[in-house]
Scaffold this motif. Sequence first.
Motif, PDB file in Angstrom:
ATOM      1  N   GLY A 209      99.859  62.650 -72.750  1.00  0.00           N
ATOM      2  CA  GLY A 209      98.773  61.745 -71.798  1.00  0.00           C
ATOM      3  C   GLY A 209      98.516  60.196 -72.031  1.00  0.00           C
ATOM      4  N   PHE A 210     100.020  59.659 -72.122  1.00  0.00           N
ATOM      5  CA  PHE A 210     100.503  58.270 -72.338  1.00  0.00           C
ATOM      6  C   PHE A 210     102.155  58.059 -72.111  1.00  0.00           C
ATOM      7  CE2 PHE A 210      99.482  59.919 -76.812  1.00  0.00           C
ATOM      8  CZ  PHE A 210     101.332  59.065 -77.070  1.00  0.00           C
ATOM      9  N   ASN A 211     102.960  58.608 -72.934  1.00  0.00           N
ATOM     10  CA  ASN A 211     104.468  58.421 -72.859  1.00  0.00           C
ATOM     11  C   ASN A 211     104.652  59.247 -71.758  1.00  0.00           C
ATOM     12  OD1 ASN A 211     104.833  57.466 -75.214  1.00  0.00           O
ATOM     13  ND2 ASN A 211     105.205  59.426 -76.022  1.00  0.00           N
ATOM     14  N   TYR A 212     105.843  58.213 -70.444  1.00  0.00           N
ATOM     15  CA  TYR A 212     105.227  58.786 -69.374  1.00  0.00           C
ATOM     16  C   TYR A 212     107.037  58.483 -69.430  1.00  0.00           C
ATOM     17  CZ  TYR A 212     104.828  53.594 -68.634  1.00  0.00           C
ATOM     18  OH  TYR A 212     104.934  52.782 -68.162  1.00  0.00           O
ATOM     19  N   ASN A 213     108.271  59.075 -68.295  1.00  0.00           N
ATOM     20  CA  ASN A 213     109.469  58.730 -67.868  1.00  0.00           C
ATOM     21  C   ASN A 213     109.628  59.078 -66.092  1.00  0.00           C
ATOM     22  OD1 ASN A 213     112.301  58.352 -68.866  1.00  0.00           O
ATOM     23  ND2 ASN A 213     112.147  58.981 -70.022  1.00  0.00           N
ATOM     24  N   LEU A 214     111.138  58.833 -65.690  1.00  0.00           N
ATOM     25  CA  LEU A 214     110.893  59.077 -64.664  1.00  0.00           C
ATOM     26  C   LEU A 214     112.461  59.007 -64.081  1.00  0.00           C
ATOM     27  CD1 LEU A 214     110.462  58.750 -61.208  1.00  0.00           C
ATOM     28  CD2 LEU A 214     110.939  56.363 -60.990  1.00  0.00           C
ATOM     29  N   PHE A 215     113.032  60.208 -63.868  1.00  0.00           N
ATOM     30  CA  PHE A 215     114.172  60.592 -64.047  1.00  0.00           C
ATOM     31  C   PHE A 215     114.909  60.935 -62.424  1.00  0.00           C
ATOM     32  CE2 PHE A 215     111.988  62.198 -67.412  1.00  0.00           C
ATOM     33  CZ  PHE A 215     112.916  62.398 -68.678  1.00  0.00           C
ATOM     34  N   TYR A 216     116.139  61.195 -62.494  1.00  0.00           N
ATOM     35  CA  TYR A 216     116.634  60.865 -61.431  1.00  0.00           C
ATOM     36  C   TYR A 216     117.923  62.138 -60.606  1.00  0.00           C
ATOM     37  CZ  TYR A 216     120.407  60.231 -57.208  1.00  0.00           C
ATOM     38  OH  TYR A 216     120.907  60.437 -56.456  1.00  0.00           O
ATOM     39  N   ASP A 217     118.057  62.822 -59.823  1.00  0.00           N
ATOM     40  CA  ASP A 217     119.664  63.151 -60.133  1.00  0.00           C
ATOM     41  C   ASP A 217     119.976  64.226 -58.858  1.00  0.00           C
ATOM     42  OD1 ASP A 217     116.940  65.281 -60.303  1.00  0.00           O
ATOM     43  OD2 ASP A 217     118.827  67.382 -60.268  1.00  0.00           O
ATOM     44  N   ASN A 218     121.062  65.111 -58.949  1.00  0.00           N
ATOM     45  CA  ASN A 218     121.725  65.133 -57.396  1.00  0.00           C
ATOM     46  C   ASN A 218     122.267  65.979 -58.180  1.00  0.00           C
ATOM     47  OD1 ASN A 218     124.205  63.301 -57.149  1.00  0.00           O
ATOM     48  ND2 ASN A 218     122.732  61.573 -58.471  1.00  0.00           N
ATOM     49  N   GLY A 219     123.832  66.665 -57.120  1.00  0.00           N
ATOM     50  CA  GLY A 219     124.351  68.096 -57.271  1.00  0.00           C
ATOM     51  C   GLY A 219     124.802  68.722 -55.290  1.00  0.00           C
ATOM     52  N   ILE A 220     125.522  68.999 -55.813  1.00  0.00           N
ATOM     53  CA  ILE A 220     126.037  70.492 -54.461  1.00  0.00           C
ATOM     54  C   ILE A 220     125.590  71.997 -54.809  1.00  0.00           C
ATOM     55  CG2 ILE A 220     127.718  68.437 -53.551  1.00  0.00           C
ATOM     56  CD1 ILE A 220     129.528  69.637 -55.690  1.00  0.00           C
ATOM     57  N   THR A 221     126.028  72.606 -54.311  1.00  0.00           N
ATOM     58  CA  THR A 221     126.269  74.017 -54.673  1.00  0.00           C
ATOM     59  C   THR A 221     126.948  74.778 -53.846  1.00  0.00           C
ATOM     60  OG1 THR A 221     124.714  74.733 -52.813  1.00  0.00           O
ATOM     61  CG2 THR A 221     123.507  74.283 -54.954  1.00  0.00           C
ATOM     62  N   TYR A 222     128.142  75.318 -53.707  1.00  0.00           N
ATOM     63  CA  TYR A 222     129.203  76.050 -53.277  1.00  0.00           C
ATOM     64  C   TYR A 222     129.130  77.799 -53.044  1.00  0.00           C
ATOM     65  CZ  TYR A 222     133.828  77.203 -51.005  1.00  0.00           C
ATOM     66  OH  TYR A 222     134.833  77.696 -50.805  1.00  0.00           O
ATOM     67  N   LYS A 223     129.069  78.107 -52.074  1.00  0.00           N
ATOM     68  CA  LYS A 223     128.469  79.516 -51.919  1.00  0.00           C
ATOM     69  C   LYS A 223     129.853  80.585 -51.703  1.00  0.00           C
ATOM     70  CE  LYS A 223     127.445  82.508 -48.400  1.00  0.00           C
ATOM     71  NZ  LYS A 223     126.870  83.041 -47.498  1.00  0.00           N
ATOM     72  N   VAL A 224     129.858  81.129 -52.365  1.00  0.00           N
ATOM     73  CA  VAL A 224     131.738  81.431 -52.632  1.00  0.00           C
ATOM     74  C   VAL A 224     131.004  83.058 -51.857  1.00  0.00           C
ATOM     75  CG1 VAL A 224     132.869  83.038 -54.771  1.00  0.00           C
ATOM     76  CG2 VAL A 224     131.504  80.813 -55.520  1.00  0.00           C
TER      77      VAL A 224
END
Length: 254
Positions: A209-224
């Motif tokens: 109810g009071f501790n907060y955090n903001l995250f960012y991520d990115n990535g790729i996928t490859y179809k085998v």
Amino acid sequence: MKFKYLLLTLLLSTSLYSQDMITDRPDMTESPNTVKPGTVQVETGAMLEMYTINIDKIDMNAKVMSLPSTLFRVGVFSFMELRLGTSYITTSFDAIPEKIEMSHFSAYDVSVKFNILDGGFGLGFLAGCELNNANLGGETSSPNPYAIIAASHDVTDGWSMGYNAGIYFSGFNVDNGDFDNAFWSASSNFKINDKVGAFVELYYELAHGFNYNLFYDNGITYKVSENVQLDFSLGTSFLERYNFYSCGVSWLIK
């Protein structure tokens, strides 16, 4: 899903355009889609997290390796799948005078996902619980239920957006369920070519109810192949020292 908690983005939904196979790796946003009846999809990989914690006014660097971290998805009906997730986690702290290290199995994550709407706009609901597996040397926490609403929509032929809103409980019992975490996320998927997809994502966590955090991520996928997909992703926090790296493979068994 890794039972860590977590909104808004700009740019990839969990259903990557580069293949027919839809996975819940590698981003944090759950897809509203379910796997087809009679099929099993295994999504597994490794994740390294690095952060700093303060214990007794002393900063310590921590590393957490989840290997393997695996999700089993079983199609039951066209609108429903059953899911089981588990990880083996090794945590190390750079402490004085010596390094501290400990390993354990995570609690089992048992859940069910419902696909309510499909097509250009998708809507789903996921309900689950983290179950104690201390008999296997794992965590000894009490069952922790959670619920997530998942949505996605197409923007263009090669671009889609996905959104999650969820709530988690800890120390839950029939008389008193304590609110623990709320989580929002938004992700954006892009088709690069027939084999490669990419995403960016923001996710937000509100703890106790009071501790907060903001995250960012990115990535790729490859179809085998039609039934096999590889992925790589990395992310960070905007508000504290935290980074992670993840790689994995997903396999659809028809």
